[in-house]
Motif scaffolding. Sequence first.
Motif, short mmCIF file in Angstrom:
data_model
loop_
_atom_site.label_atom_id
_atom_site.label_comp_id
_atom_site.label_asym_id
_atom_site.label_seq_id
_atom_site.Cartn_x
_atom_site.Cartn_y
_atom_site.Cartn_z
N GLU A 154 39.02 25.87 43.70
CA GLU A 154 37.85 26.75 43.68
C GLU A 154 37.88 27.73 44.85
OE1 GLU A 154 35.49 27.21 41.41
OE2 GLU A 154 36.58 25.81 40.13
N ALA A 155 38.33 27.26 46.01
CA ALA A 155 38.44 28.16 47.16
C ALA A 155 39.47 29.25 46.90
CB ALA A 155 38.80 27.37 48.41
N VAL A 156 40.60 28.88 46.31
CA VAL A 156 41.64 29.85 45.98
C VAL A 156 41.11 30.87 44.97
CG1 VAL A 156 43.90 30.19 44.92
CG2 VAL A 156 43.53 28.27 46.50
N ALA A 157 40.44 30.38 43.93
CA ALA A 157 39.92 31.27 42.89
C ALA A 157 38.94 32.29 43.47
CB ALA A 157 39.26 30.46 41.78
N ALA B 160 46.32 26.65 39.01
CA ALA B 160 46.72 27.37 37.80
C ALA B 160 45.65 27.26 36.72
CB ALA B 160 48.05 26.81 37.29
N SER B 161 45.08 26.08 36.55
CA SER B 161 44.03 25.88 35.55
C SER B 161 42.78 26.68 35.90
CB SER B 161 43.67 24.40 35.44
OG SER B 161 44.73 23.67 34.87
N ALA B 162 42.40 26.68 37.18
CA ALA B 162 41.20 27.40 37.59
C ALA B 162 41.34 28.90 37.34
CB ALA B 162 40.90 27.13 39.06
N LEU B 163 42.51 29.46 37.64
CA LEU B 163 42.71 30.89 37.43
C LEU B 163 42.71 31.23 35.94
CD1 LEU B 163 45.41 31.85 40.09
CD2 LEU B 163 42.94 31.59 40.34
#
Length: 279
Positions: A252-255, A31-34
Amino acid sequence: MPGHTADDRVPLAGRNALVTGAGQGIGAAVASALARAGARVTATDRTAEGIEALAARHRPAPAGPAGDASEAAGAGSLEARVMDVTDTAAVTAAVEATERLHGPLDILVNVAGVLRPGPAAQLADEDWAATFAVNTTGVFHTCRAVAPGMARRGRGSIVTVGSNAAGVPRTGMAAYAASKAAAAMYTKCLGLELGRSGVRCNVVAPGSTDTAMQRALWTDEQAPRRVVDGDPATYRTGIPLGRIADPEDIAEAVAFLVSDRARHITLQELYVDGGATLR
């Protein structure tokens, strides 16, 4: 390049995202990365405490000297919404409320998960059912609520956070591994059906990651070293990169996968495990 955000510093600017299991660990990191990448994130969990604390960290700070801004300054936004993925009515209501407030969802990330370890032939019915209710049926509930709208609009990205245990047997983790394998295959089948509509569906499969779930498995101070080195007693290989992942490694992979940088990637299962599964 056509289809890419003009400012690569905020590749998800203007996108609306919903993240489940965001109260702690990998979900909070995702959530934070997005949000940092520019998305308007609705962070959900079955209880309020973790997601409300996360949302508080992302609220813009009062105007002041440079450097006083919060995590969210100059990026997206993050708000908390209580949602139990095992409750189909609650999921539908939360998705509808989110889209009324922010507009159509462009991104769904399924992170909510539980682990109830135990020998495969001795698992209680309630442990098996509870594991599948969250890890598998929860993914079904959220995807069913979000995917049709994405398909009608001709765009969207869904990522399910699975586990490398879905592809490699683990002692004492039969229910968890089976539920994650089922969720991964459901996500890829959904992606196959939605491919022509422009909706992409992928899986990120973490290995051992420094979360509360991982630490609950550690019985002594040598446990982290056994995770890295491997444990022949449990038929477990070590981690070639020599470290346990941080939640941010998975985020990071998800983002990447939900961004336009991955616009031609779908039906994939990306293992983020430091090489532990030797894939």
